[in-house]
Design an enzyme around this catalytic site. Structure first.
Site: not given
Ligand SMILES: Cc1cc2nc3c(=O)[nH]c(=O)nc-3n(C[C@H](O)[C@H](O)[C@H](O)COP(=O)(O)OP(=O)(O)OC[C@H]3O[C@@H](n4cnc5c(N)ncnc54)[C@H](O)[C@@H]3O)c2cc1C
Length: 298
Positions: A159, A208, A280
């Site tokens: 992560r 998580s 996380e």
């Molecule tokens: C129901 C559920 C299940 C999930 N299951 C998993 C799983 O199985 N595995 C897992 O790893 N995660 C899981 N997650 C967490 C989430 O889905 C991941 O972390 C996902 O990658 C988040 O993407 P996001 O676009 O929403 O990022 P955001 O939440 O918008 O941002 C997360 C981080 O990434 C940065 N960021 C976003 N876009 C960019 C960019 N273009 N350039 C640089 N930095 C950027 C942000 O600044 C922040 O620091 C889950 C979440 C939920 C709600």
């Protein structure tokens, strides 16, 4: 690009929680993003994807926030590759891989978010992360320069990735190996079913909350359960009964409710087990003291 002012981030996070950003914009091209980066103090621009892994404080943030849009949504594939912009959805990417019968993408089923967020978090399962499929990814520096990174340069871990938080991911090319479509379909469905049955998709959360602490402790949820916090509730937030590493917004949670559950869980685990859990989820707009209580970074 038009900046909106005083925008409530609750409307842009999966949690539905979070105070305002002073400025909020949606760059649609690399040129516009480069201008925004050059006009912002280095490292002071926050990038939001789908907000599926960010808890924003009730006070909000003091930095401008951007969500990539337009050109950054693109997705195309050939016989052995997929290319996407950072604003494309991880579900769109995994759906494309499944429909095209590409091997090795089921680990990403039911992970909400954008490709940019997935690259930043190295999103995935316990043993596979998005960077395991990357040929190269592109990021923009605070000076507005585009840099192409290979996985060995980005050094992905659990992560995490060793790429400055000040760099904005623009998109990536992924490896795609053709396979047997029936088998691939089965693996994707199995993974999706496992996630939906054991995790929480009917209430807003960030997935998580804590990273797994590793041997000999294994999964973080076991420690949360061990200190009696499964099902614990504060205001409108609850550590879910179904999965003790998820904190759900039951409807009217504020960031302080989620923060309190995290702080109390971490305190108990520290005192009773001697382990300091590491979040996380990403935490935006919290004070140094608030972050220290939950082991987080800004
Ligand atoms: C129901 C559920 C299940 C999930 N299951 C998993 C799983 O199985 N595995 C897992 O790893 N995660 C899981 N997650 C967490 C989430 O889905 C991941 O972390 C996902 O990658 C988040 O993407 P996001 O676009 O929403 O990022 P955001 O939440 O918008 O941002 C997360 C981080 O990434 C940065 N960021 C976003 N876009 C960019 C960019 N273009 N350039 C640089 N930095 C950027 C942000 O600044 C922040 O620091 C889950 C979440 C939920 C709600």
């Amino acid at each position: 690009m038009r900046w909106e002012t005083d925008v409530k981030l609750a409307e842009h996070t999966r949690y539905g929680i979070g105070g305002p950003a002073p400025k909020f914009g949606r760059p649609e091209t690399r040129d516009v993003l480069a201008t925004v980066l050059r006009e912002t103090q280095p490292g002071m621009l926050r990038v939001l994807g789908w907000g599926a892994n960010v808890l924003v404080s009730d006070a909000g943030v003091s930095e401008p926030v951007v969500v990539l849009d337009g050109d950054f949504m693109h997705l195309e594939h050939g016989d052995s590759w997929i290319e996407t912009g950072a604003a494309a959805g991880l579900p769109t990417l995994v759906g494309e891989a499944r429909r095209s019968a590409f091997e090795g993408w089921s680990f990403l089923e039911a992970v909400p978010g954008s490709v940019g967020g997935g690259l930043r978090m190295n999103a995935g399962s316990t043993d596979t992360g998005l960077w395991d499929r990357v040929t190269w990814a592109e990021a923009m520096t605070p000076e507005g320069e585009t840099v192409r990174l290979t996985p060995s340069e980005a050094q992905p871990g659990y992560r995490t990735v060793a790429v400055s938080d000040a760099w904005v991911f623009l998109g990536a090319r992924f490896e795609a190996t053709p396979g047997n479509s029936t088998e691939i379909e089965k693996r994707h469905l199995r993974r999706r079913r496992m996630k939906v049955e054991t995790q929480v998709y009917d209430l807003p959360s960030c997935g998580s909350t804590w990273k797994n602490p590793g041997a000999p402790w294994g999964s973080a949820w076991r420690l949360v359960e061990r200190v009696g916090m499964r099902g614990a509730r504060r205001g409108g937030a609850q550590i879910t009964e179904r999965h003790a590493n998820f904190i759900a917004n039951l409807g009217d949670a504020c960031a302080a409710d989620v923060w309190w559950l995290m702080a109390e869980t971490r305190r108990r685990i520290h005192e009773e087990v001697g382990v300091d859990l590491e979040p996380e989820i990403r935490l935006w707009g919290f004070s140094e003291d608030e972050l220290a209580a939950i082991g987080g970074e800004g």
